[in-house]
Design a protein around this motif. Structure first.
Motif, PDB file in Angstrom:
ATOM      1  N   ASP A  47       0.713  -1.049   0.066  1.00 45.51           N
ATOM      2  CA  ASP A  47       0.053  -0.039   0.086  1.00 45.51           C
ATOM      3  C   ASP A  47       0.852   1.134   0.056  1.00 45.51           C
ATOM      4  O   ASP A  47       0.361   2.170  -0.226  1.00 45.51           O
ATOM      5  N   GLN A  48       2.297   1.110   0.251  1.00 49.34           N
ATOM      6  CA  GLN A  48       3.030   2.324   0.593  1.00 49.34           C
ATOM      7  C   GLN A  48       2.338   3.355   1.375  1.00 49.34           C
ATOM      8  O   GLN A  48       2.346   4.474   1.359  1.00 49.34           O
ATOM      9  N   ASP A  49       2.070   2.855   2.626  1.00 49.28           N
ATOM     10  CA  ASP A  49       1.618   3.372   3.642  1.00 49.28           C
ATOM     11  C   ASP A  49       1.535   2.493   5.011  1.00 49.28           C
ATOM     12  O   ASP A  49       2.105   1.519   4.986  1.00 49.28           O
ATOM     13  N   LEU A  50       1.160   3.029   6.250  1.00 56.26           N
ATOM     14  CA  LEU A  50       1.097   2.455   7.263  1.00 56.26           C
ATOM     15  C   LEU A  50       0.134   1.508   7.676  1.00 56.26           C
ATOM     16  O   LEU A  50      -1.146   1.679   7.101  1.00 56.26           O
ATOM     17  N   ALA A  51       0.329   0.611   8.543  1.00 59.05           N
ATOM     18  CA  ALA A  51      -0.769  -0.433   8.894  1.00 59.05           C
ATOM     19  C   ALA A  51      -1.301   0.526  10.025  1.00 59.05           C
ATOM     20  O   ALA A  51      -0.651   0.809  11.189  1.00 59.05           O
ATOM     21  N   GLN A  84       7.705   7.670   1.478  1.00 57.64           N
ATOM     22  CA  GLN A  84       7.126   7.614   0.331  1.00 57.64           C
ATOM     23  C   GLN A  84       7.775   8.409  -0.831  1.00 57.64           C
ATOM     24  O   GLN A  84       7.643   8.110  -1.959  1.00 57.64           O
ATOM     25  N   HIS A  85       8.471   9.345  -0.332  1.00 58.94           N
ATOM     26  CA  HIS A  85       8.936  10.532  -1.237  1.00 58.94           C
ATOM     27  C   HIS A  85      10.252   9.744  -2.123  1.00 58.94           C
ATOM     28  O   HIS A  85      10.384   9.790  -3.118  1.00 58.94           O
ATOM     29  N   LYS A  86      10.885   8.930  -1.151  1.00 47.11           N
ATOM     30  CA  LYS A  86      12.065   8.226  -1.697  1.00 47.11           C
ATOM     31  C   LYS A  86      11.419   7.066  -2.820  1.00 47.11           C
ATOM     32  O   LYS A  86      12.323   7.021  -3.923  1.00 47.11           O
ATOM     33  N   VAL A  87      10.457   6.494  -2.381  1.00 44.04           N
ATOM     34  CA  VAL A  87       9.940   5.549  -3.303  1.00 44.04           C
ATOM     35  C   VAL A  87       9.422   5.881  -4.647  1.00 44.04           C
ATOM     36  O   VAL A  87       9.624   5.408  -5.918  1.00 44.04           O
TER      37      VAL A  87
END
Length: 259
Positions: free
Chosen positions: A106-110, A159-162
């Motif tokens: 998800d490129q996000d937190l659980a 997220q910025h790096k990815v």
């Protein structure tokens, strides 16, 4: 908890019920930021099935080189009398869950593993957001200013790096990370009541069926937390000065939207 070597990296592995839902997820952990980035990338096929990752404690040092006090914002409909007295805690995760958990897919937190915050108060004004086909949230909400201490996750920096590295990350991961950048998110395990600096009440006027349609918010009032720790009083003074100098009460500002 077990350990396993994957792609040459020694990992901690634990099955956890991240949302107290009765469903368990396999979570992979490392104490090294470099190993975290390796697991996030597509460098080795062995990493493809690794999705839930503990955020290592040294990851914040990749993003934070400042020695100044760091603060962030959280939108929440609960009243200051409650938050000033109790702070913020994770909603559903067992206290034994040792760290914030990031989901690669998800490129996000659980989210149940963290208290989610933002780098800007404008994003805080979005929360809780208006979502199509769900009951509309209260028009009014509070945007809390909090100080960060100890272990925290620089979600936005991940997220910025990815999103910007096509050599290491796949197109799906980059797209998901890019979509989430607007929130400028970071996260902590909890926030002590003494680190809640103050709260700004705002009223939202949504332009459409969901938060992504934009709209505007109106500044209503600000309250400072009388129970802040002594080293947070300068931050409280800065917040009061900003509110007064800008003469914000009654003024309007656009709600931010995803790019």
């Amino acid at each position: 908890m077990t350990t396993e070597k994957i792609g040459g990296i020694e990992l901690y592995i634990e099955n956890l019920d991240l949302e107290n839902s009765g469903r368990q997820q396999k979570v992979y952990g490392t104490n090294c930021a470099d190993d975290f980035w390796a697991l996030m990338s597509n460098a080795k096929a062995a990493f493809a099935y690794v999705d839930y990752l503990w955020v290592p404690p040294d990851l914040k040092r990749n993003a934070d080189k400042s020695t100044r006090p760091l603060f962030a914002w959280r939108g929440d409909t609960r009243q200051p009398d409650q938050i000033f007295g109790h702070g913020f805690s994770r909603r559903g995760t067992s206290p034994s869950t040792p760290a914030i958990i990031y989901r690669k897919g998800d490129q996000d937190l659980a989210h149940y593993t963290a208290v989610c915050l933002s780098g800007t108060h404008e994003i805080g004004a979005l929360f809780p957001p208006k979502v199509p086909n769900l009951p509309a949230p209260d028009a009014k909400t509070w945007v809390y200013c909090v100080r960060l201490r100890g272990y925290w996750c620089p979600t936005y920096s991940i997220q910025h790096k990815v999103s910007g590295d096509s050599a290491k990350f796949g197109a799906t991961e980059r797209d998901m990370a890019r979509q989430n950048l607007y929130a400028q998110e970071l996260a902590v395990l909890n926030v002590s009541y003494k680190d809640v600096i103050g709260a700004i009440e705002v009223s939202r006027d949504w332009a459409g069926d969901g938060y992504d349609a934009g709209g505007q918010f109106t500044y209503l009032q600000m309250k400072l937390n009388q129970w802040v720790s002594s080293d947070n009083k300068p931050l409280a003074d800065r917040l009061q000065k900003w509110w007064t100098t800008k003469n914000l009460a009654g003024t309007h500002k656009a709600l931010p939207t995803p790019a």
